[in-house]
Motif scaffolding. Structure first.
Motif, PDB file in Angstrom:
ATOM      1  N   THR A  31      39.089   2.299  34.912  1.00  0.00           N
ATOM      2  CA  THR A  31      39.539   2.363  33.518  1.00  0.00           C
ATOM      3  C   THR A  31      39.659   0.984  32.887  1.00  0.00           C
ATOM      4  O   THR A  31      40.311   0.825  31.855  1.00  0.00           O
ATOM      5  N   THR A  32      39.051  -0.011  33.498  1.00  0.00           N
ATOM      6  CA  THR A  32      39.105  -1.369  32.943  1.00  0.00           C
ATOM      7  C   THR A  32      37.709  -1.921  32.708  1.00  0.00           C
ATOM      8  O   THR A  32      36.746  -1.499  33.350  1.00  0.00           O
ATOM      9  N   THR A  33      37.614  -2.857  31.814  1.00  0.00           N
ATOM     10  CA  THR A  33      36.374  -3.587  31.618  1.00  0.00           C
ATOM     11  C   THR A  33      36.111  -4.473  32.836  1.00  0.00           C
ATOM     12  O   THR A  33      37.035  -5.025  33.440  1.00  0.00           O
ATOM     13  N   MET A  34      34.849  -4.566  33.204  1.00  0.00           N
ATOM     14  CA  MET A  34      34.419  -5.434  34.289  1.00  0.00           C
ATOM     15  C   MET A  34      33.420  -6.435  33.729  1.00  0.00           C
ATOM     16  O   MET A  34      32.648  -6.104  32.824  1.00  0.00           O
ATOM     17  N   GLY A  35      33.424  -7.627  34.289  1.00  0.00           N
ATOM     18  CA  GLY A  35      32.517  -8.646  33.785  1.00  0.00           C
ATOM     19  C   GLY A  35      31.887  -9.464  34.891  1.00  0.00           C
ATOM     20  O   GLY A  35      32.347  -9.463  36.034  1.00  0.00           O
ATOM     21  N   TRP A  36      30.798 -10.149  34.523  1.00  0.00           N
ATOM     22  CA  TRP A  36      30.145 -11.115  35.389  1.00  0.00           C
ATOM     23  C   TRP A  36      30.149 -12.469  34.693  1.00  0.00           C
ATOM     24  O   TRP A  36      29.843 -12.557  33.502  1.00  0.00           O
ATOM     25  N   PHE A  37      30.479 -13.485  35.439  1.00  0.00           N
ATOM     26  CA  PHE A  37      30.422 -14.859  34.972  1.00  0.00           C
ATOM     27  C   PHE A  37      29.606 -15.660  35.975  1.00  0.00           C
ATOM     28  O   PHE A  37      29.378 -15.218  37.088  1.00  0.00           O
ATOM     29  N   ARG A  38      29.183 -16.833  35.578  1.00  0.00           N
ATOM     30  CA  ARG A  38      28.476 -17.716  36.498  1.00  0.00           C
ATOM     31  C   ARG A  38      28.895 -19.150  36.244  1.00  0.00           C
ATOM     32  O   ARG A  38      29.319 -19.508  35.150  1.00  0.00           O
ATOM     33  N   GLN A  39      28.749 -19.941  37.293  1.00  0.00           N
ATOM     34  CA  GLN A  39      29.098 -21.352  37.186  1.00  0.00           C
ATOM     35  C   GLN A  39      28.079 -22.188  37.935  1.00  0.00           C
ATOM     36  O   GLN A  39      27.895 -22.013  39.141  1.00  0.00           O
ATOM     37  N   ALA A  40      27.419 -23.056  37.203  1.00  0.00           N
ATOM     38  CA  ALA A  40      26.466 -23.988  37.801  1.00  0.00           C
ATOM     39  C   ALA A  40      27.205 -25.277  38.165  1.00  0.00           C
ATOM     40  O   ALA A  40      28.251 -25.577  37.584  1.00  0.00           O
ATOM     41  N   ASP A  90      19.293 -19.991  35.586  1.00  0.00           N
ATOM     42  CA  ASP A  90      20.196 -18.906  35.965  1.00  0.00           C
ATOM     43  C   ASP A  90      20.956 -19.222  37.253  1.00  0.00           C
ATOM     44  O   ASP A  90      21.856 -18.487  37.646  1.00  0.00           O
ATOM     45  N   MET A  91      20.610 -20.298  37.880  1.00  0.00           N
ATOM     46  CA  MET A  91      21.183 -20.650  39.168  1.00  0.00           C
ATOM     47  C   MET A  91      22.662 -20.985  39.052  1.00  0.00           C
ATOM     48  O   MET A  91      23.096 -21.607  38.086  1.00  0.00           O
ATOM     49  N   GLY A  92      23.430 -20.533  40.042  1.00  0.00           N
ATOM     50  CA  GLY A  92      24.851 -20.824  40.069  1.00  0.00           C
ATOM     51  C   GLY A  92      25.582 -19.832  40.947  1.00  0.00           C
ATOM     52  O   GLY A  92      24.964 -18.968  41.586  1.00  0.00           O
ATOM     53  N   VAL A  93      26.881 -19.962  40.965  1.00  0.00           N
ATOM     54  CA  VAL A  93      27.722 -18.988  41.659  1.00  0.00           C
ATOM     55  C   VAL A  93      28.095 -17.907  40.648  1.00  0.00           C
ATOM     56  O   VAL A  93      28.604 -18.210  39.563  1.00  0.00           O
ATOM     57  N   TYR A  94      27.828 -16.685  41.009  1.00  0.00           N
ATOM     58  CA  TYR A  94      28.113 -15.546  40.141  1.00  0.00           C
ATOM     59  C   TYR A  94      29.410 -14.876  40.595  1.00  0.00           C
ATOM     60  O   TYR A  94      29.570 -14.539  41.766  1.00  0.00           O
ATOM     61  N   TYR A  95      30.297 -14.695  39.621  1.00  0.00           N
ATOM     62  CA  TYR A  95      31.608 -14.122  39.883  1.00  0.00           C
ATOM     63  C   TYR A  95      31.769 -12.785  39.161  1.00  0.00           C
ATOM     64  O   TYR A  95      31.384 -12.647  38.003  1.00  0.00           O
ATOM     65  N   GLY A 113      36.498 -12.105  41.966  1.00  0.00           N
ATOM     66  CA  GLY A 113      35.935 -12.159  43.295  1.00  0.00           C
ATOM     67  C   GLY A 113      35.731 -13.599  43.730  1.00  0.00           C
ATOM     68  O   GLY A 113      36.007 -14.540  42.971  1.00  0.00           O
ATOM     69  N   GLN A 114      35.224 -13.761  44.931  1.00  0.00           N
ATOM     70  CA  GLN A 114      35.037 -15.105  45.490  1.00  0.00           C
ATOM     71  C   GLN A 114      33.701 -15.732  45.096  1.00  0.00           C
ATOM     72  O   GLN A 114      33.504 -16.924  45.275  1.00  0.00           O
ATOM     73  N   GLY A 115      32.812 -14.923  44.558  1.00  0.00           N
ATOM     74  CA  GLY A 115      31.532 -15.429  44.075  1.00  0.00           C
ATOM     75  C   GLY A 115      30.406 -15.263  45.078  1.00  0.00           C
ATOM     76  O   GLY A 115      30.626 -15.207  46.281  1.00  0.00           O
ATOM     77  N   THR A 116      29.192 -15.202  44.558  1.00  0.00           N
ATOM     78  CA  THR A 116      27.996 -15.153  45.384  1.00  0.00           C
ATOM     79  C   THR A 116      26.967 -16.111  44.789  1.00  0.00           C
ATOM     80  O   THR A 116      26.786 -16.161  43.576  1.00  0.00           O
ATOM     81  N   GLN A 117      26.310 -16.876  45.642  1.00  0.00           N
ATOM     82  CA  GLN A 117      25.405 -17.921  45.182  1.00  0.00           C
ATOM     83  C   GLN A 117      24.036 -17.349  44.838  1.00  0.00           C
ATOM     84  O   GLN A 117      23.450 -16.597  45.622  1.00  0.00           O
ATOM     85  N   VAL A 118      23.537 -17.728  43.696  1.00  0.00           N
ATOM     86  CA  VAL A 118      22.173 -17.398  43.288  1.00  0.00           C
ATOM     87  C   VAL A 118      21.427 -18.715  43.098  1.00  0.00           C
ATOM     88  O   VAL A 118      21.846 -19.564  42.308  1.00  0.00           O
ATOM     89  N   THR A 119      20.348 -18.861  43.832  1.00  0.00           N
ATOM     90  CA  THR A 119      19.530 -20.062  43.751  1.00  0.00           C
ATOM     91  C   THR A 119      18.127 -19.663  43.333  1.00  0.00           C
ATOM     92  O   THR A 119      17.526 -18.778  43.948  1.00  0.00           O
ATOM     93  N   VAL A 120      17.610 -20.304  42.289  1.00  0.00           N
ATOM     94  CA  VAL A 120      16.285 -19.986  41.765  1.00  0.00           C
ATOM     95  C   VAL A 120      15.430 -21.241  41.833  1.00  0.00           C
ATOM     96  O   VAL A 120      15.735 -22.246  41.188  1.00  0.00           O
ATOM     97  N   SER A 121      14.381 -21.164  42.604  1.00  0.00           N
ATOM     98  CA  SER A 121      13.476 -22.312  42.733  1.00  0.00           C
ATOM     99  C   SER A 121      12.339 -22.179  41.737  1.00  0.00           C
ATOM    100  O   SER A 121      11.857 -21.081  41.451  1.00  0.00           O
ATOM    101  N   SER A 122      11.911 -23.310  41.223  1.00  0.00           N
ATOM    102  CA  SER A 122      10.839 -23.294  40.212  1.00  0.00           C
ATOM    103  C   SER A 122       9.470 -23.424  40.857  1.00  0.00           C
ATOM    104  O   SER A 122       9.333 -23.692  42.032  1.00  0.00           O
TER     105      SER A 122
END
Length: 122
Positions: A31-40, A90-95, A113-122
């Motif tokens: 019953t609550t809003t959920m969100g995603w954030f990221r931090q590079a 888009d690379m960073g830790v996603y929370y 949450g504790q975050g999950t790493q997303v790494t995008v190579s070019s």
């Protein structure tokens, strides 16, 4: 004790896709809003997407519109972030976060949450 646990991050190439999951436990977040954030590295945490408790209200940052899709399964107390056409920026830790006063500001969210790493190579 309420807990959010992200998973699904990893190392991908530009143009690839990833699906992040956020599993909640300890209480229902249906019953609550959920969100995603990221931090590079060296940058502030930024809003990515949010979804209302029924799933009918959804917000995206302009930078991810048309590429990311947020969804939720209240029966499983889980929220997802499908990411396509990934870019190096888009690379960073996603929370994952829950129960905000407003959807956009990270300081308004009560649970993280504790975050999950997303790494995008070019």
């Amino acid at each position: 004790q309420a807990q959010l646990v992200e998973s699904g991050g990893g190392l991908v190439q530009a143009g690839d896709s990833l699906r992040l999951s956020c599993a909640a436990s300890g209480r229902s977040f249906s019953t609550t809003t959920m969100g995603w954030f990221r931090q590079a590295p060296g940058k502030e945490r930024e809003f990515v997407a949010a979804i209302g408790w029924r799933g009918g209200t959804i917000y995206y940052a302009d930078s991810v519109k048309g590429r990311f899709i947020i969804s939720r399964d209240n029966a499983k107390n889980t929220v997802f972030l499908q990411m396509t056409s990934l870019k190096p920026e888009d690379m960073g830790v996603y929370y994952c976060a829950a129960d905000p006063r407003s959807y956009y500001y990270s300081g308004d969210y009560r649970y993280w949450g504790q975050g999950t790493q997303v790494t995008v190579s070019s």
